[in-house]
Design a protein around this motif. Structure first.
Motif, mmCIF file in Angstrom:
data_model
loop_
_atom_site.group_PDB
_atom_site.id
_atom_site.type_symbol
_atom_site.label_atom_id
_atom_site.label_comp_id
_atom_site.label_asym_id
_atom_site.label_seq_id
_atom_site.Cartn_x
_atom_site.Cartn_y
_atom_site.Cartn_z
ATOM 1 N N LYS A 62 0.831 -1.202 0.000
ATOM 2 C CA LYS A 62 0.000 0.000 0.000
ATOM 3 C C LYS A 62 0.868 1.255 0.000
ATOM 4 O O LYS A 62 0.601 2.228 -0.719
ATOM 5 C CB LYS A 62 -0.931 0.002 1.203
ATOM 6 N N ILE A 63 1.926 1.242 0.812
ATOM 7 C CA ILE A 63 2.817 2.401 0.890
ATOM 8 C C ILE A 63 3.656 2.500 -0.378
ATOM 9 O O ILE A 63 3.912 3.601 -0.886
ATOM 10 C CB ILE A 63 3.717 2.306 2.144
ATOM 11 N N LYS A 64 4.054 1.354 -0.922
ATOM 12 C CA LYS A 64 4.800 1.367 -2.188
ATOM 13 C C LYS A 64 3.950 1.959 -3.312
ATOM 14 O O LYS A 64 4.451 2.701 -4.155
ATOM 15 C CB LYS A 64 5.233 -0.055 -2.553
ATOM 16 N N ASP A 65 2.659 1.633 -3.300
ATOM 17 C CA ASP A 65 1.759 2.182 -4.318
ATOM 18 C C ASP A 65 1.667 3.703 -4.195
ATOM 19 O O ASP A 65 1.595 4.421 -5.200
ATOM 20 C CB ASP A 65 0.362 1.566 -4.189
ATOM 21 N N SER A 66 1.670 4.189 -2.960
ATOM 22 C CA SER A 66 1.630 5.634 -2.746
ATOM 23 C C SER A 66 2.907 6.285 -3.271
ATOM 24 O O SER A 66 2.878 7.380 -3.842
ATOM 25 C CB SER A 66 1.468 5.944 -1.252
ATOM 26 N N ALA A 67 4.031 5.599 -3.083
ATOM 27 C CA ALA A 67 5.307 6.115 -3.582
ATOM 28 C C ALA A 67 5.299 6.153 -5.106
ATOM 29 O O ALA A 67 5.785 7.109 -5.723
ATOM 30 C CB ALA A 67 6.454 5.248 -3.078
ATOM 31 N N LYS A 68 4.724 5.129 -5.700
ATOM 32 C CA LYS A 68 4.596 5.118 -7.168
ATOM 33 C C LYS A 68 3.702 6.265 -7.629
ATOM 34 O O LYS A 68 3.919 6.847 -8.692
ATOM 35 C CB LYS A 68 4.024 3.779 -7.625
ATOM 36 N N GLY A 69 2.694 6.560 -6.804
ATOM 37 C CA GLY A 69 1.787 7.662 -7.119
ATOM 38 C C GLY A 69 2.518 8.996 -7.134
ATOM 39 O O GLY A 69 2.223 9.871 -7.960
ATOM 40 N N ILE A 70 3.477 9.168 -6.219
ATOM 41 C CA ILE A 70 4.266 10.398 -6.189
ATOM 42 C C ILE A 70 5.028 10.570 -7.492
ATOM 43 O O ILE A 70 5.054 11.647 -8.091
ATOM 44 C CB ILE A 70 5.244 10.391 -4.990
ATOM 45 N N LEU A 71 5.670 9.471 -7.951
ATOM 46 C CA LEU A 71 6.412 9.534 -9.210
ATOM 47 C C LEU A 71 5.474 9.828 -10.378
ATOM 48 O O LEU A 71 5.808 10.606 -11.281
ATOM 49 C CB LEU A 71 7.147 8.208 -9.445
ATOM 50 N N LYS A 72 4.287 9.218 -10.335
ATOM 51 C CA LYS A 72 3.326 9.423 -11.418
ATOM 52 C C LYS A 72 2.858 10.874 -11.464
ATOM 53 O O LYS A 72 2.728 11.468 -12.540
ATOM 54 C CB LYS A 72 2.129 8.487 -11.236
ATOM 55 N N LYS A 73 2.617 11.458 -10.287
ATOM 56 C CA LYS A 73 2.177 12.851 -10.226
ATOM 57 C C LYS A 73 3.238 13.779 -10.821
ATOM 58 O O LYS A 73 2.928 14.665 -11.614
ATOM 59 C CB LYS A 73 1.904 13.258 -8.774
ATOM 60 N N MET A 74 4.478 13.548 -10.426
ATOM 61 C CA MET A 74 5.540 14.418 -10.913
ATOM 62 C C MET A 74 5.765 14.243 -12.413
ATOM 63 O O MET A 74 6.070 15.202 -13.124
ATOM 64 C CB MET A 74 6.822 14.154 -10.129
ATOM 65 N N ASP A 75 5.595 13.017 -12.872
ATOM 66 C CA ASP A 75 5.753 12.763 -14.309
ATOM 67 C C ASP A 75 4.617 13.391 -15.114
ATOM 68 O O ASP A 75 4.762 13.642 -16.311
ATOM 69 C CB ASP A 75 5.792 11.251 -14.575
ATOM 70 N N ALA A 76 3.487 13.636 -14.447
ATOM 71 C CA ALA A 76 2.322 14.193 -15.141
ATOM 72 C C ALA A 76 2.454 15.694 -15.384
ATOM 73 O O ALA A 76 1.807 16.244 -16.277
ATOM 74 C CB ALA A 76 1.055 13.913 -14.334
ATOM 75 N N VAL A 77 3.278 16.367 -14.585
ATOM 76 C CA VAL A 77 3.448 17.815 -14.745
ATOM 77 C C VAL A 77 4.064 18.114 -16.115
ATOM 78 O O VAL A 77 5.036 17.489 -16.529
ATOM 79 C CB VAL A 77 4.342 18.393 -13.629
ATOM 80 N N GLY A 78 3.464 19.066 -16.804
ATOM 81 C CA GLY A 78 3.956 19.437 -18.131
ATOM 82 C C GLY A 78 3.293 18.650 -19.249
ATOM 83 O O GLY A 78 3.605 18.840 -20.424
ATOM 84 N N LYS A 79 2.331 17.798 -18.872
ATOM 85 C CA LYS A 79 1.628 16.980 -19.863
ATOM 86 C C LYS A 79 0.115 17.241 -19.756
ATOM 87 O O LYS A 79 -0.367 17.699 -18.714
ATOM 88 C CB LYS A 79 1.919 15.500 -19.629
ATOM 89 N N PRO A 80 -0.642 16.927 -20.812
ATOM 90 C CA PRO A 80 -2.103 17.096 -20.748
ATOM 91 C C PRO A 80 -2.696 16.227 -19.639
ATOM 92 O O PRO A 80 -2.276 15.074 -19.454
ATOM 93 C CB PRO A 80 -2.568 16.627 -22.132
#
Length: 367
Positions: free
Chosen positions: A217-235
């Motif tokens: 569950k915590i690993k998934d949240s960490a993956k979510g952080i990376l996903k959020k940051m990767d989303a910046v600058g994209k539609p």
């Protein structure tokens, strides 16, 4: 001999009677003392209750001065409650609630210190040090004491800024990690650190958690952080049917600056931000500012009632799943409020819309 025996029996009887009277008196005194303690403890409960924020804060964002005044009130009341708790267990050391009073003293001192009462720091640290020496202390209790101290020490750096606070917080968490290598809470604290750090630091911490023995569950949240940051600058793709049955799509809002507000009616900080959000909406909506609410509520009626009462005209997404909210899961939202800003081209530009909201919206509107 007979007379001596009778006199002896009389003396014994008198002595026994006096002893019995003394025991009865002690029992009565003990009962009286306990009853008095009950009365004092009942009154003491009032001192442990935190003050309620002014009702007008729900409709009007308080000024910094008002917030500081309220914090000072909380600080003074917490310190006073700690003193009263100590007075209770000093006066009634054998009362059934004496142990609870000792714990309340430590708890209230913790609140006072967190709110800036530096005069109480030494007393609190002494109580914690004494408590940590108790061999009967469970691992959970020991961890909680250490974690509270770490958060408090980080809070002392508030005046130096977020970076200083997070540096102190990480210092404590790393020590805690050595002391309690198998505690899941340590990874949750690292997640807090990641959520409040620079992008580079946040990415490094997220990867550390993903590669660790942390729960999935915590690993998934960490993956979510990376996903959020990767989303910046994209539609940002987001489409749904709102609470009132309307079709909502960020793609259809091209030419508008959009605030995506991840929130819930039960979230105090979310509700606290509402007056500011409404003020910004009223000022900039005519210029092309829109808001989309992503609710983490589970009670539909409560959400509808709140939205109507607060006169929130923007659409709300609701699926009743709480923290398992569809978009919350998709975009790795692990704490709210979270406010994202999307520019007129539908590009996600900012993951921290709470800070300088109006200024940022005006900037994107001008592009």
């Amino acid at each position: 001999m007979k007379n001596i025996l009778i006199i002896g029996l009389v003396i014994f009887a008198i002595g026994t009677s006096n002893k019995s009277f003394g025991q009865t008196n002690k029992v009565q005194n003990s009962a009286t003392n306990s009853a008095a303690g009950d009365v004092v403890w009942k009154e003491l409960q009032k001192a442990f209750r935190p003050p309620t924020p002014p009702a007008e804060w729900r409709d009007k964002r308080p000024s910094e001065a008002e917030i500081e005044k309220f914090k000072a009130q909380q600080r003074d009341l917490s310190g006073s409650a700690a003193d009263k708790a100590k007075d209770f267990y000093t006066r009634f050391p054998k009362h059934p609630k004496a142990g609870d009073a000792r714990e309340k003293e430590r708890e209230m001192l913790g609140f006072a210190v967190q709110l800036g009462d530096t005069n109480k720091s030494a007393r609190l640290e002494a109580l914690e040090a004494e408590r940590l020496k108790d061999p009967s202390l469970t691992e959970d209790e020991r961890f909680e004491l250490r974690a509270e101290a770490i958060q408090r020490n980080a809070g002392k750096k508030e005046a130096e800024g977020m970076e200083a606070m997070m540096a102190e917080f990480e210092k404590g968490v790393r020590q805690l990690q050595k002391e309690f290598p198998k505690r899941d809470e340590v990874y949750q604290m690292l997640m807090t650190l990641a959520a409040n750090s620079s992008e580079e630091k946040s990415r490094a911490l997220a990867r550390e958690i993903i590669d660790s023995s942390a729960p999935d569950k915590i690993k998934d949240s960490a993956k979510g952080i990376l996903k959020k940051m990767d989303a910046v600058g994209k539609p940002l793709a987001m489409e749904f049917k709102s609470l009132d049955g309307k079709d909502v799509s960020i793609a259809k809002l091209a030419g508008k600056v959009v605030l995506v507000d991840f929130w819930a009616t039960w979230c105090g900080p979310c509700v606290g931000e509402l007056p500011h959000v409404k003020e910004t909406y009223e000022k900039l909506h005519p210029k092309g500012f829109e808001i989309i609410g992503i609710s983490f509520d589970q009670d539909k009626e409560a959400l509808e009632s709140f939205v109507a009462k607060e006169k929130m005209p923007w659409p709300q997404y609701f699926d009743g799943e709480g923290w398992k909210n569809k978009f919350g899961q998709e975009f790795g939202i692990n704490s709210i409020p979270a406010m994202w800003l999307v520019d007129k081209k539908g590009i996600l530009r900012d993951l921290n819309g709470r800070q300088d909201l109006a200024k940022k919206v005006e900037k994107y509107l001008a592009e």
